[in-house]
Write a protein that holds these residues in place. Structure first.
Motif, PDB file in Angstrom:
ATOM      1  N   ARG A  31       0.832  -1.188   0.000  1.00  0.00           N
ATOM      2  CA  ARG A  31       0.000   0.000   0.000  1.00  0.00           C
ATOM      3  C   ARG A  31       0.870   1.243   0.000  1.00  0.00           C
ATOM      4  O   ARG A  31       1.800   1.366   0.764  1.00  0.00           O
ATOM      5  CB  ARG A  31      -0.858   0.000   1.266  1.00  0.00           C
ATOM      6  N   TYR A  35      -0.225  11.162   2.693  1.00  0.00           N
ATOM      7  CA  TYR A  35      -1.194  11.551   3.713  1.00  0.00           C
ATOM      8  C   TYR A  35      -0.578  12.673   4.522  1.00  0.00           C
ATOM      9  O   TYR A  35       0.622  12.656   4.795  1.00  0.00           O
ATOM     10  CB  TYR A  35      -1.498  10.322   4.581  1.00  0.00           C
ATOM     11  N   ILE A 110      -2.725   8.323  13.865  1.00  0.00           N
ATOM     12  CA  ILE A 110      -1.758   8.032  12.794  1.00  0.00           C
ATOM     13  C   ILE A 110      -2.420   8.289  11.441  1.00  0.00           C
ATOM     14  O   ILE A 110      -1.943   9.063  10.633  1.00  0.00           O
ATOM     15  CB  ILE A 110      -1.263   6.566  12.875  1.00  0.00           C
ATOM     16  N   HIS A 111      -3.534   7.630  11.205  1.00  0.00           N
ATOM     17  CA  HIS A 111      -4.256   7.802   9.944  1.00  0.00           C
ATOM     18  C   HIS A 111      -5.686   7.277  10.088  1.00  0.00           C
ATOM     19  O   HIS A 111      -5.878   6.131  10.490  1.00  0.00           O
ATOM     20  CB  HIS A 111      -3.544   7.034   8.825  1.00  0.00           C
ATOM     21  N   ALA A 112      -6.642   8.101   9.728  1.00  0.00           N
ATOM     22  CA  ALA A 112      -8.063   7.722   9.668  1.00  0.00           C
ATOM     23  C   ALA A 112      -8.458   6.779  10.819  1.00  0.00           C
ATOM     24  O   ALA A 112      -8.463   7.175  11.981  1.00  0.00           O
ATOM     25  CB  ALA A 112      -8.383   7.126   8.315  1.00  0.00           C
ATOM     26  N   LEU A 113      -8.752   5.545  10.485  1.00  0.00           N
ATOM     27  CA  LEU A 113      -9.122   4.593  11.533  1.00  0.00           C
ATOM     28  C   LEU A 113      -7.957   3.672  11.855  1.00  0.00           C
ATOM     29  O   LEU A 113      -7.110   3.400  10.998  1.00  0.00           O
ATOM     30  CB  LEU A 113     -10.319   3.757  11.082  1.00  0.00           C
ATOM     31  N   CYS A 159      -5.998   1.652   0.734  1.00  0.00           N
ATOM     32  CA  CYS A 159      -5.894   0.396   0.011  1.00  0.00           C
ATOM     33  C   CYS A 159      -5.553  -0.702   1.012  1.00  0.00           C
ATOM     34  O   CYS A 159      -4.823  -0.470   1.960  1.00  0.00           O
ATOM     35  CB  CYS A 159      -4.802   0.513  -1.035  1.00  0.00           C
ATOM     36  N   TYR A 160      -6.098  -1.850   0.781  1.00  0.00           N
ATOM     37  CA  TYR A 160      -5.960  -2.919   1.771  1.00  0.00           C
ATOM     38  C   TYR A 160      -5.399  -4.179   1.121  1.00  0.00           C
ATOM     39  O   TYR A 160      -6.031  -5.226   1.117  1.00  0.00           O
ATOM     40  CB  TYR A 160      -7.322  -3.184   2.425  1.00  0.00           C
ATOM     41  N   ARG A 180      -7.319  -5.046   8.554  1.00  0.00           N
ATOM     42  CA  ARG A 180      -7.026  -4.080   7.497  1.00  0.00           C
ATOM     43  C   ARG A 180      -6.890  -2.656   8.057  1.00  0.00           C
ATOM     44  O   ARG A 180      -6.418  -1.762   7.376  1.00  0.00           O
ATOM     45  CB  ARG A 180      -8.088  -4.130   6.405  1.00  0.00           C
ATOM     46  N   ASN A 183      -2.505   0.260  11.276  1.00  0.00           N
ATOM     47  CA  ASN A 183      -1.652   1.287  10.679  1.00  0.00           C
ATOM     48  C   ASN A 183      -0.177   0.939  10.843  1.00  0.00           C
ATOM     49  O   ASN A 183       0.190   0.092  11.661  1.00  0.00           O
ATOM     50  CB  ASN A 183      -1.949   2.647  11.320  1.00  0.00           C
ATOM     51  N   HIS A 184       0.645   1.663  10.093  1.00  0.00           N
ATOM     52  CA  HIS A 184       2.096   1.454  10.156  1.00  0.00           C
ATOM     53  C   HIS A 184       2.705   2.257  11.307  1.00  0.00           C
ATOM     54  O   HIS A 184       2.293   3.385  11.585  1.00  0.00           O
ATOM     55  CB  HIS A 184       2.737   1.925   8.840  1.00  0.00           C
ATOM     56  N   TYR A 221       5.181  -1.576   7.977  1.00  0.00           N
ATOM     57  CA  TYR A 221       4.776  -1.985   6.636  1.00  0.00           C
ATOM     58  C   TYR A 221       5.967  -2.411   5.764  1.00  0.00           C
ATOM     59  O   TYR A 221       5.781  -3.132   4.792  1.00  0.00           O
ATOM     60  CB  TYR A 221       4.078  -0.830   5.913  1.00  0.00           C
ATOM     61  N   PRO A 232       5.066  10.261   3.474  1.00  0.00           N
ATOM     62  CA  PRO A 232       5.313  10.685   4.857  1.00  0.00           C
ATOM     63  C   PRO A 232       4.679   9.740   5.869  1.00  0.00           C
ATOM     64  O   PRO A 232       3.585   9.220   5.643  1.00  0.00           O
ATOM     65  CB  PRO A 232       4.682  12.080   4.948  1.00  0.00           C
ATOM     66  N   CYS A 233       5.378   9.546   6.958  1.00  0.00           N
ATOM     67  CA  CYS A 233       4.865   8.691   8.025  1.00  0.00           C
ATOM     68  C   CYS A 233       4.413   9.563   9.193  1.00  0.00           C
ATOM     69  O   CYS A 233       5.087  10.519   9.558  1.00  0.00           O
ATOM     70  CB  CYS A 233       5.967   7.730   8.488  1.00  0.00           C
ATOM     71  N   TYR A 234       3.280   9.218   9.754  1.00  0.00           N
ATOM     72  CA  TYR A 234       2.744   9.970  10.896  1.00  0.00           C
ATOM     73  C   TYR A 234       2.549   9.060  12.101  1.00  0.00           C
ATOM     74  O   TYR A 234       1.571   9.180  12.816  1.00  0.00           O
ATOM     75  CB  TYR A 234       1.433  10.651  10.498  1.00  0.00           C
TER      76      TYR A 234
HETATM   77  C1  LIG Z   1      -4.375  -0.627   5.448  1.00  0.00           C
HETATM   78  S1  LIG Z   1      -4.679   1.078   5.581  1.00  0.00           S
HETATM   79  C2  LIG Z   1      -4.683   1.283   7.326  1.00  0.00           C
HETATM   80  C3  LIG Z   1      -6.040   1.659   7.819  1.00  0.00           C
HETATM   81  C4  LIG Z   1      -6.419   3.087   7.514  1.00  0.00           C
HETATM   82  N1  LIG Z   1      -5.968   3.950   8.593  1.00  0.00           N
HETATM   83  C5  LIG Z   1      -7.919   3.212   7.336  1.00  0.00           C
HETATM   84  O1  LIG Z   1      -8.571   3.978   8.050  1.00  0.00           O
HETATM   85  O2  LIG Z   1      -8.475   2.570   6.460  1.00  0.00           O
HETATM   86  C6  LIG Z   1      -3.120   1.640   5.073  1.00  0.00           C
HETATM   87  C7  LIG Z   1      -3.077   3.112   4.775  1.00  0.00           C
HETATM   88  O3  LIG Z   1      -3.186   3.883   5.989  1.00  0.00           O
HETATM   89  C8  LIG Z   1      -2.320   5.005   5.910  1.00  0.00           C
HETATM   90  N2  LIG Z   1      -1.293   4.901   6.953  1.00  0.00           N
HETATM   91  C9  LIG Z   1      -1.069   3.835   7.736  1.00  0.00           C
HETATM   92  N3  LIG Z   1      -0.051   4.065   8.587  1.00  0.00           N
HETATM   93  C10 LIG Z   1       0.377   5.317   8.329  1.00  0.00           C
HETATM   94  C11 LIG Z   1       1.412   6.133   8.859  1.00  0.00           C
HETATM   95  N4  LIG Z   1       2.217   5.718   9.834  1.00  0.00           N
HETATM   96  N5  LIG Z   1       1.579   7.381   8.353  1.00  0.00           N
HETATM   97  C12 LIG Z   1       0.786   7.823   7.352  1.00  0.00           C
HETATM   98  N6  LIG Z   1      -0.216   7.114   6.810  1.00  0.00           N
HETATM   99  C13 LIG Z   1      -0.421   5.870   7.280  1.00  0.00           C
HETATM  100  C14 LIG Z   1      -1.682   5.005   4.554  1.00  0.00           C
HETATM  101  O4  LIG Z   1      -2.472   5.758   3.694  1.00  0.00           O
HETATM  102  C15 LIG Z   1      -1.745   3.543   4.200  1.00  0.00           C
HETATM  103  O5  LIG Z   1      -1.674   3.335   2.829  1.00  0.00           O
END
Ligand SMILES: C[S@@+](CC[C@H](N)C(=O)[O-])C[C@H]1O[C@@H](n2cnc3c(N)ncnc32)[C@H](O)[C@@H]1O
Length: 245
Positions: A31, A35, A110-113, A159-160, A180, A183-184, A221, A232-234
């Motif tokens: 993935r 972000y 970190i990101h969304a959910l 993307c999952y 899924r 997060n990383h 990841y 970028p990593c958050y």
């Molecule tokens: C499998 S999804 C993880 C679940 C996601 N947070 C969601 O709500 O669907 C993977 C995506 O989450 C985001 N993500 C996960 N870890 C991250 C991190 N440490 N920093 C930035 N984006 C991250 C990236 O966009 C990544 O491609």
């Protein structure tokens, strides 16, 4: 942004290195997406080794629902990851005990959910299985384009895909489990591992250290460093590499 599903794009990652074995495997989260990070609203500032603690009332609600205790007392001890142990047995235990019941999908800083635990998890314990449709590279390529096109808007921002070997991807986009949402983190509390159960490959996340209630479940990841464009990593961990690739 593009996903890294082509063999040349994928980092050959050996999680077994992290658990003390020389055996090499080829799999990773497949993935890539840029972000911009999120504000830390709703989260406590106290970090737990790169983990993320949810607000206390939320945690209490989960514990109330799950009927879990906050401490590890009385829970069975699991073997250390350094010590060779039978992952298949751990997988069977997880299935029998419905080990996913204590996991909660909740907003992540970190990101969304993200995925959280509402109970203590011992080091070495299986945390969750990455479930989805197992597809070949060609199908994955096709789906990737489909998900990225405007037609499937709900899948556009995330993307999952998880690569299990040279030819197969687990696609958890339309049919998938809660793993899924993991997060990383550059300082993760889990490690991913591919195991074979009854001739079928399974992706499991194992706890690399003790994980406490309210912590977000994370793994590294190991995106390919050669992918064009830095992501970028958050993860906000103290040793964050700043980029996921
Ligand atoms: C499998 S999804 C993880 C679940 C996601 N947070 C969601 O709500 O669907 C993977 C995506 O989450 C985001 N993500 C996960 N870890 C991250 C991190 N440490 N920093 C930035 N984006 C991250 C990236 O966009 C990544 O491609």
């Amino acid at each position: 942004m593009l996903h890294t599903i082509e063999p040349r794009c994928l980092f050959i990652y050996d999680p077994l290195d992290e658990i003390g074995s020389q055996e090499r495997k080829e799999f990773t989260c497949a993935r890539v997406e840029g972000y911009k990070g999120r504000r830390w609203d709703g989260f406590q500032n106290n970090q737990c080794q790169g983990g993320c603690l949810v607000p206390e009332e939320q945690l209490n609600a989960w514990i109330h629902i799950n009927g879990q205790k906050l401490c590890s007392q009385g829970l069975p001890k699991f073997p250390d990851l350094d010590i060779e142990h039978d992952c298949r047995k751990e997988y069977a235990r997880y299935k029998q005990a419905k080990g996913w019941k204590h996991l909660v999908v909740y907003k992540s800083r970190i990101h969304a959910l993200g995925l959280y635990t509402s109970r203590f998890i011992s080091r070495g314990e299986m945390v969750v299985e990455y479930i989805g449709e197992i597809v070949g590279l060609r199908v994955a390529d096709k789906r990737e384009k489909e998900y990225q096109s405007g037609r499937k808007l709900q899948y556009k921002s995330a993307c999952y895909f998880f690569r299990i070997d040279k030819e197969h991807i687990i696609d958890a986009t339309r049919k998938g489990g809660i793993a899924r949402f993991v997060n990383h983190s550059c300082l993760p509390n889990c490690v991913a591992k591919v195991i074979t159960v009854r001739h079928e490959k399974k992706v499991v996340f194992l706890a690399e250290r003790d994980i406490f209630p309210g912590e977000e479940i994370t793994y590294d990841y190991h995106f390919n460093h050669e992918d064009e464009g830095k992501i970028p990593c958050y993860c906000y961990s103290k040793n964050c590499r700043r980029y996921m690739n």
